[in-house]
Design a protein around this motif. Structure first.
Motif, PDB file in Angstrom:
ATOM      1  N   LEU A  73     -14.628  50.134  44.703  1.00 41.26           N
ATOM      2  CA  LEU A  73     -13.211  49.987  44.371  1.00 41.26           C
ATOM      3  C   LEU A  73     -12.896  50.504  42.971  1.00 41.26           C
ATOM      4  N   ASP A  74     -13.835  50.341  42.044  1.00 40.94           N
ATOM      5  CA  ASP A  74     -13.624  50.798  40.668  1.00 40.94           C
ATOM      6  C   ASP A  74     -14.702  51.776  40.199  1.00 40.94           C
ATOM      7  N   SER A  75     -15.849  51.781  40.872  1.00 47.78           N
ATOM      8  CA  SER A  75     -16.994  52.593  40.460  1.00 47.78           C
ATOM      9  C   SER A  75     -17.537  53.355  41.659  1.00 47.78           C
ATOM     10  N   GLU A  76     -18.366  54.354  41.389  1.00 45.85           N
ATOM     11  CA  GLU A  76     -18.987  55.099  42.478  1.00 45.85           C
ATOM     12  C   GLU A  76     -20.107  54.307  43.133  1.00 45.85           C
ATOM     13  N   VAL A  77     -20.272  54.543  44.415  1.00 46.94           N
ATOM     14  CA  VAL A  77     -21.410  54.040  45.168  1.00 46.94           C
ATOM     15  C   VAL A  77     -22.533  55.070  45.064  1.00 46.94           C
ATOM     16  N   THR A  78     -23.765  54.588  44.907  1.00 47.94           N
ATOM     17  CA  THR A  78     -24.939  55.469  44.901  1.00 47.94           C
ATOM     18  C   THR A  78     -25.797  55.143  46.105  1.00 47.94           C
ATOM     19  N   VAL A  79     -26.074  56.157  46.920  1.00 47.16           N
ATOM     20  CA  VAL A  79     -26.944  55.981  48.080  1.00 47.16           C
ATOM     21  C   VAL A  79     -28.162  56.872  47.886  1.00 47.16           C
ATOM     22  N   THR A  80     -29.336  56.282  47.964  1.00 45.72           N
ATOM     23  CA  THR A  80     -30.586  57.034  47.838  1.00 45.72           C
ATOM     24  C   THR A  80     -31.311  57.035  49.173  1.00 45.72           C
ATOM     25  N   VAL A  81     -31.951  58.165  49.471  1.00 48.37           N
ATOM     26  CA  VAL A  81     -32.700  58.301  50.713  1.00 48.37           C
ATOM     27  C   VAL A  81     -34.115  58.746  50.369  1.00 48.37           C
ATOM     28  N   PRO A  82     -35.099  58.383  51.182  1.00 47.71           N
ATOM     29  CA  PRO A  82     -36.479  58.774  50.883  1.00 47.71           C
ATOM     30  C   PRO A  82     -36.624  60.287  50.773  1.00 47.71           C
ATOM     31  N   GLY A  83     -37.159  60.737  49.647  1.00 54.25           N
ATOM     32  CA  GLY A  83     -37.433  62.152  49.467  1.00 54.25           C
ATOM     33  C   GLY A  83     -36.220  63.025  49.256  1.00 54.25           C
ATOM     34  N   GLY A  84     -35.055  62.428  49.040  1.00 55.94           N
ATOM     35  CA  GLY A  84     -33.836  63.223  48.876  1.00 55.94           C
ATOM     36  C   GLY A  84     -33.109  62.875  47.594  1.00 55.94           C
ATOM     37  N   ALA A 132     -29.966  61.604  45.286  1.00 57.27           N
ATOM     38  CA  ALA A 132     -28.991  60.526  45.413  1.00 57.27           C
ATOM     39  C   ALA A 132     -27.626  61.104  45.764  1.00 57.27           C
ATOM     40  N   VAL A 133     -26.893  60.386  46.580  1.00 58.48           N
ATOM     41  CA  VAL A 133     -25.537  60.754  46.962  1.00 58.48           C
ATOM     42  C   VAL A 133     -24.593  59.770  46.286  1.00 58.48           C
ATOM     43  N   ARG A 134     -23.589  60.282  45.607  1.00 57.24           N
ATOM     44  CA  ARG A 134     -22.653  59.414  44.879  1.00 57.24           C
ATOM     45  C   ARG A 134     -21.222  59.749  45.252  1.00 57.24           C
ATOM     46  N   GLY A 135     -20.391  58.721  45.292  1.00 53.45           N
ATOM     47  CA  GLY A 135     -18.978  58.923  45.566  1.00 53.45           C
ATOM     48  C   GLY A 135     -18.268  57.592  45.642  1.00 53.45           C
ATOM     49  N   ARG A 136     -16.963  57.636  45.525  1.00 56.83           N
ATOM     50  CA  ARG A 136     -16.182  56.404  45.676  1.00 56.83           C
ATOM     51  C   ARG A 136     -16.275  55.875  47.104  1.00 56.83           C
ATOM     52  N   MET A 137     -16.392  56.798  48.069  1.00 57.53           N
ATOM     53  CA  MET A 137     -16.611  56.422  49.465  1.00 57.53           C
ATOM     54  C   MET A 137     -17.772  57.258  49.998  1.00 57.53           C
ATOM     55  N   VAL A 138     -18.755  56.585  50.577  1.00 55.95           N
ATOM     56  CA  VAL A 138     -19.918  57.276  51.138  1.00 55.95           C
ATOM     57  C   VAL A 138     -20.128  56.783  52.564  1.00 55.95           C
ATOM     58  N   VAL A 139     -20.328  57.706  53.486  1.00 58.43           N
ATOM     59  CA  VAL A 139     -20.653  57.330  54.859  1.00 58.43           C
ATOM     60  C   VAL A 139     -22.144  57.555  55.088  1.00 58.43           C
ATOM     61  N   VAL A 140     -22.743  56.656  55.876  1.00 57.27           N
ATOM     62  CA  VAL A 140     -24.164  56.757  56.216  1.00 57.27           C
ATOM     63  C   VAL A 140     -24.282  56.643  57.733  1.00 57.27           C
ATOM     64  N   PRO A 141     -24.894  57.614  58.402  1.00 58.35           N
ATOM     65  CA  PRO A 141     -24.998  57.544  59.866  1.00 58.35           C
ATOM     66  C   PRO A 141     -25.927  56.434  60.317  1.00 58.35           C
ATOM     67  N   PRO A 142     -25.820  56.029  61.574  1.00 57.21           N
ATOM     68  CA  PRO A 142     -26.709  54.989  62.105  1.00 57.21           C
ATOM     69  C   PRO A 142     -28.175  55.394  61.998  1.00 57.21           C
ATOM     70  N   PRO A 149     -16.875  46.035  42.113  1.00 55.90           N
ATOM     71  CA  PRO A 149     -16.388  45.560  43.413  1.00 55.90           C
ATOM     72  C   PRO A 149     -16.582  46.610  44.503  1.00 55.90           C
ATOM     73  N   THR A 150     -17.061  46.161  45.646  1.00 56.45           N
ATOM     74  CA  THR A 150     -17.454  47.075  46.714  1.00 56.45           C
ATOM     75  C   THR A 150     -17.022  46.534  48.067  1.00 56.45           C
ATOM     76  N   LEU A 151     -16.631  47.447  48.940  1.00 53.41           N
ATOM     77  CA  LEU A 151     -16.436  47.121  50.348  1.00 53.41           C
ATOM     78  C   LEU A 151     -17.529  47.819  51.143  1.00 53.41           C
ATOM     79  N   PRO A 157     -20.635  61.862  50.679  1.00 48.51           N
ATOM     80  CA  PRO A 157     -19.411  61.339  50.058  1.00 48.51           C
ATOM     81  C   PRO A 157     -18.178  61.817  50.820  1.00 48.51           C
ATOM     82  N   VAL A 158     -17.141  60.999  50.810  1.00 52.58           N
ATOM     83  CA  VAL A 158     -15.880  61.323  51.472  1.00 52.58           C
ATOM     84  C   VAL A 158     -14.771  61.262  50.435  1.00 52.58           C
ATOM     85  N   GLY A 159     -13.922  62.247  50.442  1.00 54.85           N
ATOM     86  CA  GLY A 159     -12.810  62.268  49.491  1.00 54.85           C
ATOM     87  C   GLY A 159     -11.542  62.699  50.185  1.00 54.85           C
ATOM     88  N   GLY A 160     -10.675  63.361  49.458  1.00 56.52           N
ATOM     89  CA  GLY A 160      -9.466  63.917  50.044  1.00 56.52           C
ATOM     90  C   GLY A 160      -8.515  62.879  50.588  1.00 56.52           C
TER      91      GLY A 160
END
Length: 249
Positions: free
Chosen positions: A41-52, A54-64, A75-77, A101-104
């Motif tokens: 809500l106020d800061s970026e989310v950081t998503v890390t994956v093995p061997g890759g 980091a992905v950062r963005g205010r909104m990040v999608v992760v597949p199943p 604060p995070t949703l 990351p998702v924007g726009g």
């Protein structure tokens, strides 16, 4: 439906999705059978994956079923959608090939919806509405593909943690190897893993009412340790971390 009884934290558990609003987020490496949308809500989310990287963005999608860990200092949703009940959300995430990351316009619309309810994010009805609204927007940008009917029937049967997996497979009218291949193609995980995921969800809801051992046994886990290991591996938190303050309404 459930909610977290804490002024700064709220959560909803519904059939098609789960939503959690928190003051911060830190999960360990895990792979959940759900399409995740993580929103800072106020800061970026950081998503890390093995061997890759980091992905950062205010909104990040992760597949199943993608191994990842996630964090956000503010604060995070966190929204988690059932890929069989709302397949278009999973389709949107899978098209991106991994955490992305998702924007726009999508982020702008969701930001506006959150801003209108920022003071009420601990309310289950508000979180429920945000999750449904986001799912509706994603539906317009996602491919739709129906699973094989025989796979769909097995999925439906195994939503009950007490279901006999062997009987469900036998009723499909296919060899076990053929059905397993179709199941992995359409669902993304083996039949046994899917059943374990459903047991985990049932156990977590039960854990809000009874002690952990009873919740584990009632959902079909061999023991409390198995329940705890599965929760860590599939959701990145211990059962107690997820349960604290959870009430069912």
């Amino acid at each position: 439906m459930g909610r977290l009884n804490e002024s700064r934290i709220g959560a909803v558990i519904a059939e098609a999705f789960a939503v959690r609003a928190s003051t911060a987020m830190v999960s360990t490496l895990h792979a959940e059978h759900g399409a995740a949308v993580l929103v800072g809500l106020d800061s970026e989310v950081t998503v890390t994956v093995p061997g890759g990287a980091a992905v950062r963005g205010r909104m990040v999608v992760v597949p199943p079923d993608a191994w990842h860990a996630a964090s956000c200092p503010g604060p995070t949703l966190g929204l988690l959608y059932d890929p069989e009940v709302v397949p278009h959300v999973a389709g949107y995430a899978r098209l991106r090939g991994g955490a992305c990351p998702v924007g726009g316009g999508l982020l702008s619309r969701f930001d506006g919806a959150v801003a209108a309810h920022r003071a009420s994010l601990s309310r289950p009805d508000v979180l429920d509405g945000l999750a449904r609204e986001l799912a509706g927007w994603l539906a317009k940008e996602s491919p739709r593909r129906s699973p094989d009917g025989r796979v769909a029937r097995v999925v439906e049967a195994l939503r009950d943690p007490a279901a006999d997996r062997r009987l469900a497979v036998a009723r499909a009218g296919l060899s076990e190897a053929h059905l397993q291949a179709l199941f992995v193609r359409d669902v993304g995980v083996p039949i046994r893993t899917f059943q374990l995921w459903r047991r985990l969800l049932v156990a977590l809801v039960a854990f809000s009412r009874v002690d952990a051992t009873r919740a584990a046994h009632g959902a079909g886990f061999a023991d409390l340790a198995h329940f705890s290991r599965t929760c860590r591996r599939m959701l990145g938190y211990s059962p107690t971390e997820l349960r604290d303050g959870l009430l069912l309404t």
